[in-house]
Design a protein around this motif. Structure first.
Motif, short mmCIF file in Angstrom:
data_model
loop_
_atom_site.label_atom_id
_atom_site.label_comp_id
_atom_site.label_asym_id
_atom_site.label_seq_id
_atom_site.Cartn_x
_atom_site.Cartn_y
_atom_site.Cartn_z
N GLU A 310 2.77 -9.09 3.57
CA GLU A 310 1.80 -8.46 4.47
C GLU A 310 0.43 -9.09 4.24
N PRO A 311 0.21 -10.28 4.77
CA PRO A 311 -1.06 -10.96 4.51
C PRO A 311 -2.24 -10.38 5.30
N GLU A 312 -1.98 -9.43 6.19
CA GLU A 312 -3.05 -8.89 7.03
C GLU A 312 -3.08 -7.36 6.98
N PHE A 313 -4.29 -6.81 7.12
CA PHE A 313 -4.44 -5.39 7.42
C PHE A 313 -4.20 -5.21 8.91
N ASN A 314 -3.59 -4.12 9.29
CA ASN A 314 -3.35 -3.86 10.72
C ASN A 314 -4.27 -2.78 11.28
N THR A 315 -4.74 -1.88 10.42
CA THR A 315 -5.62 -0.80 10.86
C THR A 315 -6.71 -0.59 9.82
N PHE A 316 -7.78 0.08 10.24
CA PHE A 316 -8.83 0.41 9.28
C PHE A 316 -8.29 1.36 8.21
N GLU A 317 -7.31 2.15 8.58
CA GLU A 317 -6.69 3.04 7.59
C GLU A 317 -5.98 2.22 6.51
N ASP A 318 -5.41 1.07 6.88
CA ASP A 318 -4.80 0.19 5.88
C ASP A 318 -5.83 -0.25 4.84
N VAL A 319 -7.03 -0.55 5.33
CA VAL A 319 -8.09 -0.97 4.40
C VAL A 319 -8.47 0.19 3.50
N ARG A 320 -8.61 1.38 4.09
CA ARG A 320 -9.00 2.54 3.29
C ARG A 320 -7.92 2.94 2.29
N SER A 321 -6.69 2.51 2.52
CA SER A 321 -5.62 2.84 1.57
C SER A 321 -5.85 2.17 0.22
N LEU A 322 -6.66 1.12 0.19
CA LEU A 322 -7.00 0.49 -1.09
C LEU A 322 -7.72 1.45 -2.02
N TYR A 323 -8.40 2.45 -1.43
CA TYR A 323 -9.16 3.40 -2.23
C TYR A 323 -8.44 4.75 -2.35
#
Length: 870
Positions: A310-323
């Motif tokens: 999964e080299p890409e984030f698909n949603t902003f929620e994906d990014v927030r999942s890092l936290y």
């Protein structure tokens, strides 16, 4: 008893003293953790040190007694033959003192007794020799008690001492007296001059770990052409084409395939006292940074690429999942990475084995407020790069680029673009009434765009016009995106103007336009505002100070706290951050041209404009006004960085003014100060030698010039660096808010990319900005860089406590400075609670705290360290 007999008995006296030092193994975290083990090395370290005071005392006594010798040197009585201060008898350390109340953590105190006859006068310096085989120690201080006709004398040392065989001359330390060169007691003049001569060296040879030599070199160690031709980088500095401040000389041999470049190695020489190691936490912070770049980040990339596909984030929620949830890791990966210190903070401890980052402040209250136009504009005056915005002086905005090389780069933004959103005000009226501002990232980038866009990145030169509204907030009116002409640079750019929109695909287009602006701002911030304008420009000051200002010189004492760890963090940056294919080149848009582009910007660097008031006036965001506080009136009244910064600037200048005027009673004493004149001459002609012919340099002939120069330098090293550094993770830790790359051009109507944008704007946005791999790298590094170490020294503090000088008036002035900073902090807190000041918190509800003087350890988004220490 007759006076004669009494004199005979008094002549032979003993002066008692206390030597405080720390053993190397207590400090050297790099060595202790070299094996990347969480167990054995650290366990053996604590076994050695021992928890019981008796064990420490026994070990230290057996290790140091008769292995460390000292000689006192007179400041008042000279040898009749040489004129040098008389040297007393050789003396060894005696017993360990375990009950000294002022003893710091892991420090050892030793008693010592000196034979010191009456006719020797007053001690003003001492020699020390270390006979430990292969072992260095950190000498903290020597205190002499009951010195005849004087009382207590303090020697603040804070220096590494190696085995005597490593030195050509004896190590010398001076009492905490402060002297201008002309006021130095005659018996100490020779010792003062010889110590400076030692620090300057002879400019030849490869430097060794134990040396304390300060010298200059150009940035010719960023590439590694011997390893791979693709890692070749131009020499930065030493030419009018690519000028740069100088860095510390290491003397490493030339690269085999490029004689102009220096070969690279894992370790980089630093004058020994400039390296981390005086405290455990600083070493540990550097170790984390090294392990992140060399171990953690490569493994993270393989996890994302190979394990998860999964080299890409698909949603902003994906990014927030890092936290919020993190990236779950397979057990084998977890066991491999968990011993690495950095991962201990990133891993969850609840058994779910997830890689998780702390939530950035910018989304702690509201997940989407970053997307608003108000927040986009607010971060230009209260974000991590708050000193680039300028007042618009002419319309349309023009370029300074050579028209023969780059064509006509005048902006294509028109009045018709702007005026519909200016509440009935014309462009002419807005300029006249100081209502129009610009964030201009066109000229520095445009000459390199064709090269940058030939890689996997795709970018534009940008201009953003903003309108100052009646409520004090800024409203973006238009963004211009410019690309090179397909027929060649000389044809000028191909430009398109984008306007605000809140609905439909136009809103998504506008969001992307803002992203291109922020990518440029992120790169300019990291390479210019942060690296060049704080880290790199300060290093020549560090070198010149140590080469020409004695440790007993008042200006050396004034500036010393503001140099702490700067050369070390810069050397580390050259090794893992700004080097070829280092962190910055790999994850920021400017890529392999990063340092070269910052060099082009340095051509226009002006030291006298780096002080906050002059900077604000130059950018047109303030005007001189004798009736206003600090003699300035801000045109953007609610400008958090500027209004808070002026408070700090004024406090620094007041402190420097009192200090300089205490030691210099006239302007003539400035011109007559031989060390100060040599320092300034070399700083201008060598340290910043590529700009030596600039007419704006201070001539250093008056107290006013010295005060302004020292205030500016302290401002750069402390408040300016704090403002552009410690907000990196709080603002940029959410990559969608401050992306560092753009990988696709703006989609054109009718293209698949345009259809994707209309259908799923989050996916399209994330495919355009920094990819997942680079995001993980960015977050890992900027989290480390945004943290305060536990041993941080903040503005208004000194590591030497009250012993940095024996002069009472400067010490009282410094205490007033500290109290003033505490008062300012309370004032800034009150400002952030004023709801009428909308730019203080913004839509994200994130108060502007970066210029609060104090902080705790960790990721706090506040605090002004004395120096560029991370």
């Amino acid at each position: 008893m007759s006076s004669l007999v009494k004199g005979l008995f008094d002549k032979h006296q003993k002066v008692k003293g206390t030597v405080v030092l720390m053993q190397k193994n207590v400090l050297d975290i790099n060595e202790l953790t070299a094996a990347q083990s969480a167990g054995g090395v650290v366990d053996s370290f604590f076994d050695f040190v021992g928890d019981a005071a008796g064990t420490v005392a026994d070990t230290a006594t057996s290790l140091f007694r008769r292995s460390v010798a000292l000689w006192l040197i007179s400041a008042t009585v000279a040898d009749g033959k040489t004129g040098k201060g008389k040297v007393g008898e050789k003396t060894y350390l005696a017993s360990v003192i375990t009950s000294l109340p002022t003893l710091g953590d892991k420090q050892n105190a030793f008693s010592i007794e000196f034979e010191w006859d009456n006719d020797m006068g007053t001690p003003g310096a001492f020699y020390i020799e270390n006979y430990l085989q292969g072992g260095e120690f950190f000498l903290v201080s020597l205190t002499l008690e009951d010195v005849p006709n004087h009382g207590t004398i303090n020697f603040v040392c804070n220096s590494w001492v190696y085995n005597a065989k490593n030195y050509k001359t004896k190590r010398i330390f001076f009492a905490n007296k402060t002297y201008l060169p002309s006021e130095t007691p005659a018996p100490l003049v020779y010792y003062r001059q010889e110590e400076l001569k030692t620090l300057r060296g002879d400019g030849t040879g490869e430097r060794k770990e134990w040396e304390r030599i300060y010298d200059y070199d150009v940035y010719n160690d960023l590439g590694d052409v011997d390893k791979n031709a693709s890692l070749a980088r131009p020499v930065v500095g030493g030419s009018s084409t690519l000028p740069y401040p100088r860095r510390g000389r290491t003397g490493r041999k030339a690269a085999r395939k490029d004689p102009k470049s220096e070969s690279r190695s894992d370790t980089v020489y630093l004058p020994r006292d400039e390296s981390f190691g005086h405290t455990k936490s600083s070493d540990f912070l550097v170790h984390i940074l090294k392990s992140a770049s060399q171990n953690v980040i490569p493994r993270l990339r393989s996890i994302v690429t190979l394990q998860f596909h999964e080299p890409e984030f698909n949603t902003f929620e994906d990014v927030r999942s890092l936290y919020e949830g993190g990236i779950r890791l397979p057990t084998d990966i977890l066991s491999e990475l968990s011993p690495i210190p950095l991962f201990k903070e990133l891993f969850r401890t609840d058994g779910e084995a997830a890689l998780k980052f702390p939530p950035p402040k910018v989304i702690q209250v509201d997940h989407s407020a970053w997307m608003t136009d108000e927040e986009f504009a607010r971060e230009m005056i209260a974000g991590v790069n708050p000193h680039i915005i300028k007042k618009l002086l002419e319309f349309p905005p023009k370029s300074k680029l050579d028209t023969q090389l780059f064509g006509n780069n005048t902006s294509t933004i028109t009045k018709e673009h702007l005026q519909p959103n200016m509440v009935g005000v014309t462009v002419e009226q807005a300029i006249q009434n100081n209502k129009l501002f610009i964030l201009d990232h066109h000229d520095p980038l445009f000459p390199y765009l064709r090269k940058i866009n030939a890689t996997e990145t795709k970018a534009y030169a940008t201009r953003t016009i903003l309108f100052l509204q009646d409520d004090g907030t800024l409203k973006p009116l238009a963004i211009e995106l410019s690309r090179p002409h397909p027929q060649g640079d000389s044809f000028g750019p191909v430009s398109k103007v984008y306007l605000p929109a809140s609905e439909g695909v136009e809103a998504s287009i506008w969001l992307l336009a803002k992203a291109y602006v922020i990518v440029n701002d992120s790169c300019y911030h990291q390479l210019v505002s942060h690296w060049l304008n704080t880290h790199a420009v300060v290093e020549p000051f560090v070198i010149a100070t140590n080469r020409h200002l004695s440790v007993v010189h008042p200006i050396h004492k004034l500036l010393l706290p503001h140099y702490r760890d700067t050369m070390n963090i810069n050397a580390l940056a050259r090794n893992v951050l700004v080097n070829a294919e280092g962190i910055i080149e790999s994850t920021f848009l400017w890529g392999k041209y990063a340092l070269e582009m910052s060099s082009v910007v340095y051509k226009d660097w002006v030291f006298t404009e780096q002080g906050l008031p002059n900077d604000l006036i130059k950018r047109g965001v303030a005007v001189e006004d004798p009736t206003s506080a600090y003699g300035l009136r801000l045109l953007i009244e609610d400008y958090p960085y500027a209004s808070d910064g002026l408070e700090i600037w004024a406090a620094i200048k007041s402190w420097v003014d009192e200090y300089v005027n205490f030691y210099y009673k006239s302007d003539a004493s400035i011109a007559q100060d031989s060390e100060l004149q040599a320092f300034w001459k070399e700083l201008v002609e060598v340290g910043h030698g590529d700009l030596k012919n600039a007419t704006w340099w201070f001539k250093m002939q008056t107290r006013e010039e010295l005060i302004e120069a020292c205030t500016t330098l302290i401002w750069i090293a402390s408040a300016l660096h704090a403002a552009v550094n410690f907000g990196q993770y709080p603002y940029g830790g959410y990559i969608v808010n401050r992306p560092t790359k753009s990988r696709r051009f703006m989609p054109e109507q009718g293209s698949p990319e345009y259809d994707e944008l209309a259908k799923d704007y989050q996916k399209s946005y994330l495919r355009t900005i920094t990819p997942k791999n680079d995001t993980l790298t960015d977050l890992t590094i900027i989290e480390v860089l945004s943290r305060h170490a536990s041993d941080e020294q903040y503005l208004g503090e000194r590591i030497e406590g009250d012993l940095w000088t024996s002069d009472s008036q400067p010490k009282e002035s410094f205490k007033r400075f500290g109290k003033k900073l505490a008062e300012i902090e309370q004032k800034l807190i009150q400002r952030n609670n004023d709801e009428t000041l909308r730019n203080r918190n913004g839509p994200v509800k994130m108060p502007y705290t970066l210029l609060y003087p104090s902080s705790e350890e960790g990721l706090t988004c506040r605090g002004i360290p004395n120096s560029v220490s991370i």
